[in-house]
Design an enzyme around this catalytic site. Sequence first.
Site, mmCIF file in Angstrom:
data_model
loop_
_atom_site.group_PDB
_atom_site.id
_atom_site.type_symbol
_atom_site.label_atom_id
_atom_site.label_comp_id
_atom_site.label_asym_id
_atom_site.label_seq_id
_atom_site.Cartn_x
_atom_site.Cartn_y
_atom_site.Cartn_z
ATOM 1 N N ASP A 207 0.860 -1.182 0.000
ATOM 2 C CA ASP A 207 0.000 0.000 0.000
ATOM 3 C C ASP A 207 0.894 1.229 0.000
ATOM 4 O O ASP A 207 2.069 1.157 0.361
ATOM 5 C CB ASP A 207 -0.943 0.013 1.214
ATOM 6 N N ASP B 58 -7.750 -4.575 -5.290
ATOM 7 C CA ASP B 58 -8.929 -3.914 -4.716
ATOM 8 C C ASP B 58 -8.634 -2.418 -4.798
ATOM 9 O O ASP B 58 -8.207 -1.797 -3.843
ATOM 10 C CB ASP B 58 -9.140 -4.370 -3.276
ATOM 11 N N CYS C 150 -15.434 -1.381 -4.657
ATOM 12 C CA CYS C 150 -16.695 -1.227 -3.930
ATOM 13 C C CYS C 150 -17.447 -0.042 -4.545
ATOM 14 O O CYS C 150 -18.018 0.786 -3.844
ATOM 15 C CB CYS C 150 -16.477 -1.051 -2.438
#
Length: 444
Positions: free
Chosen positions: A270, A318, A371
């Site tokens: 990340d 993601d 999402c």
Amino acid sequence: MKPGARIAAVIELYDSWTHTRDDADRVISSYFGNRRYIGGSDRRDIGERFYNLIRHQARLGWWLAECGYEYQDGRARMIAQLVLQNGRSEGDISDMFNAEEFCPDVLHPAERHLINKLAGQTIDHAAQPGAVKTELPKWLYAELLKLHHENLQAEMAAYNQPAKLDLRVNTLRGSVDSAIRSLEQDGIHNIEKTPYAPNGLRLPLGVNMLVTAAYKDGLIEIQDEASQICVRLADAQPGMTVLDLCAGGGGKTLGMAADMRCRGRILACDTHGVRLDNARKRAKRAGAGDCIQLRKIADERDSWLRSKSGFFDRVLLDVPCSGLGTLRRNPALRWRIGQRDIRVLSMQQAKILKAGAARVTKGGRLIYATCSILGEENERLIETFMRDRKDFKPVPVKEIWADAPASVPVPGGKDKPWLRLSPNMHGTDGFFVAVFERTAKGNK
């Protein structure tokens, strides 16, 4: 707190949110952080009322305009909500707006006139435009109408309901049944098993999981069922080498570690060190630290990342997205995200998708997930990828998840085998997953 004091707190919160343009969660967290004296039941009531104002932002605004009321602030919206949603009379509202300590000032004549105009009405009205009925900005309504057509109102009604609390049972620490027993010993009841994710549990709202033995022992993690399904579709197996390129707090990393029975290697990356620090703590609690390596990267062009070309059996992306699939939990997002934001995000997503694809070994799989509920972040981007990258083939969901319940539809059929989830259809957050297998090394 007196009922009027609670109402005053909601008005103050709403006005702070509209004036600062800050995230609603941060506004409410800061508010309560500076007011430690407010008890738990008062916090829950104030928070619920505050988020309800946001969930009904468009319809309350429509009613105020319809009544010719010149103000659209928190006080006006709170009064309208008390009448339209709670059925309160002028006398009831006057009892709360009484100018006592911590309570709102007394009603003025224009407010009493507004209450009388709204009396007998409900929050919904046939004359409301589609964007108002669905609680969406006009641009977002137009985009989602292309996807859902006549079913959009039902879809958005589901997004406008608060989400229950979903948990993933960490099978490295125990079974689903042992997690249920542990939670029941801590006084938690009405526990349901999630219909799709095999290790998921669903609890009513308002349960504090952080104080339970199951959470402290790493037996459970808070994770929506949609994210658990995404992990299932990643299909990480023992002995694999896996890259979680946008790992964030590590929820999906931990899910894959459990599927791999902590045998193999997961590199979780990340750009935010704080998120990875949180992931490190979660991995230790979950008993998954031995197979997870955490690494902070600069971006998708990071030199270390580029050295891992064709290295991984699974690459999970993601990607950063609008988050509009989480409207049940973050209702303010729809009023914070604009078309320009989506364009910027989609360009970033395309870059990450390209970088992730280069890390997949021949025969390995690439999992793209968001999402988001927007085609620009999902189908349109994936269709471009399929056109440009002939060294990848789509993998049908049914091929990965052979025992998937029949009630999990796969929109698009065999030629477009991605999965789109929604609260209306599945009771989950809005989520999109597409899986591809690399058929050749390629040169991109």
